[in-house]
Design a protein around this motif. Sequence first.
Motif, short mmCIF file in Angstrom:
data_model
loop_
_atom_site.label_atom_id
_atom_site.label_comp_id
_atom_site.label_asym_id
_atom_site.label_seq_id
_atom_site.Cartn_x
_atom_site.Cartn_y
_atom_site.Cartn_z
N MET A 1 -6.77 -20.57 -26.28
CA MET A 1 -6.30 -19.19 -26.26
C MET A 1 -6.95 -18.42 -27.37
O MET A 1 -7.15 -18.93 -28.46
CB MET A 1 -4.80 -19.13 -26.50
CG MET A 1 -3.94 -19.22 -25.28
SD MET A 1 -3.83 -18.00 -24.16
CE MET A 1 -4.84 -17.37 -23.14
N GLU A 2 -7.33 -17.24 -27.07
CA GLU A 2 -8.02 -16.46 -28.11
C GLU A 2 -7.06 -16.14 -29.24
O GLU A 2 -5.87 -15.93 -29.03
CB GLU A 2 -8.55 -15.15 -27.53
CG GLU A 2 -9.53 -15.36 -26.40
CD GLU A 2 -8.82 -15.59 -25.08
OE1 GLU A 2 -9.46 -16.10 -24.16
OE2 GLU A 2 -7.61 -15.28 -24.97
N ARG A 3 -7.60 -16.09 -30.42
CA ARG A 3 -6.72 -15.82 -31.55
C ARG A 3 -6.64 -14.35 -31.90
O ARG A 3 -5.61 -13.87 -32.34
CB ARG A 3 -7.19 -16.59 -32.76
CG ARG A 3 -6.93 -18.05 -32.48
CD ARG A 3 -7.07 -18.85 -33.66
NE ARG A 3 -7.15 -20.24 -33.20
CZ ARG A 3 -7.96 -21.08 -33.73
NH1 ARG A 3 -8.75 -20.69 -34.69
NH2 ARG A 3 -7.97 -22.30 -33.31
N ASN A 4 -7.79 -13.67 -31.71
CA ASN A 4 -7.67 -12.29 -32.15
C ASN A 4 -7.61 -11.34 -30.96
O ASN A 4 -8.05 -11.68 -29.87
CB ASN A 4 -8.79 -11.95 -33.14
CG ASN A 4 -10.14 -11.73 -32.49
OD1 ASN A 4 -10.26 -10.95 -31.54
ND2 ASN A 4 -11.15 -12.39 -33.00
N PRO A 5 -7.05 -10.18 -31.19
CA PRO A 5 -6.85 -9.21 -30.10
C PRO A 5 -8.15 -8.82 -29.43
O PRO A 5 -8.19 -8.58 -28.23
CB PRO A 5 -6.20 -7.99 -30.78
CG PRO A 5 -6.05 -8.30 -32.23
CD PRO A 5 -6.53 -9.68 -32.48
N LEU A 6 -9.19 -8.74 -30.19
CA LEU A 6 -10.47 -8.39 -29.59
C LEU A 6 -10.89 -9.44 -28.56
O LEU A 6 -11.34 -9.13 -27.46
CB LEU A 6 -11.56 -8.29 -30.68
CG LEU A 6 -11.75 -6.90 -31.29
CD1 LEU A 6 -12.83 -6.93 -32.36
CD2 LEU A 6 -12.09 -5.87 -30.24
N GLN A 7 -10.70 -10.63 -28.97
CA GLN A 7 -11.06 -11.70 -28.04
C GLN A 7 -10.21 -11.64 -26.78
O GLN A 7 -10.70 -11.88 -25.67
CB GLN A 7 -10.91 -13.08 -28.71
CG GLN A 7 -12.08 -13.43 -29.57
CD GLN A 7 -11.86 -14.76 -30.29
OE1 GLN A 7 -10.74 -15.19 -30.51
NE2 GLN A 7 -12.95 -15.41 -30.67
N ARG A 8 -8.94 -11.32 -26.99
CA ARG A 8 -8.07 -11.21 -25.83
C ARG A 8 -8.54 -10.08 -24.94
O ARG A 8 -8.53 -10.20 -23.71
CB ARG A 8 -6.62 -10.97 -26.27
CG ARG A 8 -5.88 -12.24 -26.62
CD ARG A 8 -4.38 -12.04 -26.51
NE ARG A 8 -3.89 -11.07 -27.49
CZ ARG A 8 -3.60 -11.34 -28.76
NH1 ARG A 8 -3.72 -12.56 -29.22
NH2 ARG A 8 -3.16 -10.39 -29.58
N GLN A 9 -8.97 -9.03 -25.53
CA GLN A 9 -9.46 -7.89 -24.77
C GLN A 9 -10.70 -8.26 -23.96
O GLN A 9 -10.85 -7.88 -22.80
CB GLN A 9 -9.81 -6.76 -25.75
CG GLN A 9 -9.42 -5.40 -25.26
CD GLN A 9 -9.74 -4.34 -26.30
OE1 GLN A 9 -9.68 -4.57 -27.50
NE2 GLN A 9 -10.11 -3.17 -25.84
N VAL A 10 -11.57 -8.99 -24.62
CA VAL A 10 -12.79 -9.42 -23.94
C VAL A 10 -12.44 -10.29 -22.74
O VAL A 10 -12.96 -10.09 -21.64
CB VAL A 10 -13.71 -10.21 -24.91
CG1 VAL A 10 -14.85 -10.85 -24.15
CG2 VAL A 10 -14.25 -9.30 -25.99
N ALA A 11 -11.53 -11.20 -22.98
CA ALA A 11 -11.12 -12.09 -21.90
C ALA A 11 -10.52 -11.30 -20.75
O ALA A 11 -10.76 -11.58 -19.57
CB ALA A 11 -10.13 -13.12 -22.43
N TYR A 12 -9.74 -10.33 -21.10
CA TYR A 12 -9.10 -9.52 -20.08
C TYR A 12 -10.13 -8.74 -19.27
O TYR A 12 -10.06 -8.67 -18.03
CB TYR A 12 -8.10 -8.57 -20.73
CG TYR A 12 -7.38 -7.72 -19.73
CD1 TYR A 12 -7.79 -6.40 -19.48
CD2 TYR A 12 -6.30 -8.23 -19.00
CE1 TYR A 12 -7.14 -5.62 -18.54
CE2 TYR A 12 -5.65 -7.46 -18.05
CZ TYR A 12 -6.07 -6.16 -17.83
OH TYR A 12 -5.43 -5.40 -16.89
#
Lengths: 516, 144
Positions: B1-12
């Motif tokens: 799971m991505e740790r930072n919000p940016l990474q989560r955004q990218v994944a999304y």
Amino acid sequence: MNVETGEGSMSVTAAVPLQFPEGIRVLAVDDDQTCLQIMGRMLERCMYKVTKCRNAEEALSLLREDSSRFDIVLSDLHMPDISGLKLLEIIGLEMDMPVVMMSSDEKRETIMKGIIHGACDYWVKPVRMDAIQLVWQHVIRKRRNGLKEMEHAMEDDVEGGNEEGSRSMKRKKDREDEGESRNAMPTTVKKPRMVWTPALHQQFVAAVNQLGYSKAVPKKILEQMNLPGLTRENVASHLQKFRLYLSRVSEISQGPEKTYMNPASLNGCNPQLNVVGEVPLQGLTREGTSRTPMAFVDQRNLFHYGVGQQACNSSKQAKLLHEVPANMLQQPAQMYRSLDFQVSEGTPRSLNLPAANDDSVYGSQSSFSTMQMAQTPYGMPMLNEISGHQHFGHHPLSNQILSNDIEAQALRTVGNPIESNAAACYPLASPMVDFSKDHSHGFHLEMNAIYGNASSVGQGMVSLGEEYGYRNPENIAQPGNNLLVDDSFRMKPESMPRPGCKSLSFGQHFDHGFMS
Amino acid sequence: MERNPLQRQVAYMRRSLFDQGYLDEQFVQLEDLQDDANPNFVEEIVTLFYTDSARLIHNIEQALESRPLDFIRLDDYMHQFKGSSSSIGAKKVKNECTQFREHCSARSAEGCVRTFQQVKQEHTILRRKLETYFQLARQAGLAN
């Protein structure tokens, strides 16, 4: 950096060294940069050694420079300069290399074309990693097939190419092993990736004709053809198929396909005898008597080619004997010898018969090669027949035979379909039928003698026939013996089923059948 | 799971590109080829694609202006274009290419002109989305 060794080797069987298929050398050809880069990266990922080319020209020059640098070619079908299919053909002709075709065209016809042109696989784009990972299979398969082909070809190589073949195989293997840093392709020799296009086949046939069937062994054919990239093994296996084909054809069609007859060429000899070799007839004519087709002389002995020898039986020979004009029989054995060798010396006519003469099978020069083939099968049997068993020393016998009612005898042989065909071609042959059994070797010596004077061409023919596996002894004795008989003995064509000496038909049959 | 919000955004964003049909499985193949030794492989390939395809588009546009239309040539261009697009997983672009080729075989000038506009449109939309995506991914990577 062999970081991911696992990836390439994991699917390798226990029999294969761990490193394989890593390191196989791939030549990737695609005019689309995007696809090329992706392919390159995928290949690298599999630990293959990649060389990228943007067009077929570049790929060809790399391959021609040193085809042993690569193990496999992956090429796009649709390219601006030389199409992928053309590249495929060229690679098939010049090098022994597996080629995988790629295209976003998934039409069945396109895929079919790719396979027919010799692609060992066809990938519909976009190319996936799985396909790339498994591409090594094609390398192995080719090598194994090539190995088998070579072994197979070596077995059939009359010239004792066996040693030669296995030596060359070993050499190849050594070269390959040395060449690779890691080792090991599980199979040794590189498979000759051979596509025998009609054009190539024509060259092959021309080479065989030129050499003379009896002398047409893979090594010499190869030299004659003089095509870079063509290996002896390619030729050997093709030759083997060719012989089988001819024997099959000759067995099936004694008639129409046997278009040997060229009345004209014989100068009075039965044209059909020409089949065996126009030359013999002609030669005979020159002798003054030329009735017999020297060609029929112990073919077996003369042209022992090892293949398709089969048919001769003494009875057949007898038939041939009959054909020999008495005076022919008188000839010394030397003629036999000369006859034997003349062929290879390239008597103009023998191999090229037909064209000149005629209507017969030989028809035109262009169909020469096919005619040659046609002839041989036909001719061979005759010769074989004679050689086998006869003891030909009996001139008197021959004379007797000759004086027999040749026509009657010929007719007798007509019953046999094959014979009939032969008869058609060599009306005169039949009289010989009864004679054969007791004849020994002498006869064919006589025959040879007779023939010998004639251009040895006939021999060439004969040997070709043999080589082509002409199996039907009866054919030998068949009317084809026209060579032996002069016009006066000639059976009326209508009395026998004419083989239909149409070289063209034979050729066509041959080509179609053989190349299909 | 991505740790930072940016990474989560990218994944999304990545997920939606797939869900909305802009990208297909082939794009994943490209991503799989990316590693430490080739950290920007996907972006490099996409850039290469857009450079190359610009040329192809130009050729097609020119061909569409000539009269009568050379359908064979048009089909040829589009064949290449389709091959390229499919290799990076550009799903919608690829589909429009197929449509175009159908109009070529039907020898429909109007159909070709119309679908080509759609090809160009999808081509442009995807480029923008991917540019955004890569930018985001870089930022997320830096932020790591």
